[in-house]
Design a protein around this motif. Structure first.
Motif: not given
Ligand SMILES: [Zn+2]
Length: 289
Positions: A153-165
């Motif tokens: 999902l991170n690769e396809s959606e490229k979300p604006f928020l950053v998940h630091p874990i």
């Protein structure tokens, strides 16, 4: 904001050590959500693994780097276990109107299949979670399909928020830095610039007095230690103590270590500008009622 690195298998092992039956129960519930096509339950169990994330994050909020109480000092009350992607209805983020680029469409069912996915969790302070994060999740493109894992999902959606874990998203240092007590995007252009701008606005990183005060207090202290280190009349013993204190302030265990890191980097590159910003932090503290 800093990264808290851990491989998925290692995270699973920590959860098993905390609660040996949790992952089995989580799978049964997830299978039920997927079959129903929605999140629906009355007795959630994600709080059972909250201590794992609190410890991994050194009892700091994943998003604002405030230090919260430890697990054996009532910390479970101060921390929320936050779902990075909302487990149910995603609605429009009101702050999107301040930006010129699209923030994605609402998503009534939400990311129900991630309600019990360990790579969708972070421990956060109540301020970051409840009034700010809520059930918003801005993305620049279409949302990913059901059952897709967070990494994909991170690769396809490229979300604006950053998940630091973990290790499936950008290192937050590549997205957000600090100029004095002020959070700024780490990049001047491109997707990471937009991530920085949105994440800073989303968590109100420059608009919360408690954050600005804590950062200013740290820069005030850092300034004194840097003066000691660079004072030719100071004894070597005092200098080594000051250096050790600065090293502690830079550790991931230390609150707002990303802000301190930015200032130490600037001090090395441009000590005059660094001193101006430290003086501004002190003036800010003097201005507080
Ligand atoms: Zn927070």
């Amino acid at each position: 904001m800093i990264r808290y690195p851990i491989a998925f298998a290692a995270l699973e092992a920590l959860v098993d050590a905390e609660s040996p039956t949790w992952r089995g129960k989580a799978k049964v519930r997830t299978d039920g959500f997927v079959a129903a096509g929605k999140y629906e339950e009355s007795s959630p169990i994600w709080s059972d693994v909250k201590p794992v994330f609190m410890k991994l994050q050194h009892n700091k909020c994943a998003y604002c780097e405030r230090m919260l109480a430890a697990g054996d000092h009532g910390g479970a009350i101060e921390h929320d276990l936050e779902h990075f992607r909302p487990k149910s209805s995603v609605v429009d983020w009101p702050g999107a109107t301040d930006f010129t680029f699209p923030m994605g469409a609402p998503c009534p069912p939400g990311y129900f299949w991630l309600a019990y996915h360990l790579q969708n969790y972070a421990a956060s302070c109540k301020k970051c979670n409840s009034p700010l994060k809520k059930n918003y999740f801005p993305v620049p493109t279409a949302r990913g399909g059901a059952t897709t894992d967070p990494k994909s999902l991170n690769e396809s959606e490229k979300p604006f928020l950053v998940h630091p874990i973990g290790d499936i998203d950008d290192d937050p240092r590549e997205v957000i830095r600090f100029l004095g007590i002020t959070a700024i995007p780490a990049r001047k252009t491109g997707p990471r610039r937009r991530r920085g701008d949105v994440t800073i606005a989303f968590f109100a990183l420059n608009n919360r007095e408690e954050l600005r005060r804590e950062r200013a207090e740290l820069l005030d202290s850092l300034g004194h230690h840097l003066e000691t280190i660079n004072d030719p009349t100071t004894s070597e013993l005092r200098k080594s103590r000051a250096k050790a204190t600065v090293e502690r302030m830079l550790k991931p265990q230390a609150r707002h270590s990303s802000c301190v890191r930015s200032m130490v980097d600037l001090y090395v590159a441009n000590p005059v500008q660094a001193q101006e910003l430290i003086d501004q932090a002190r003036a800010f503290l003097d201005s507080l009622p």
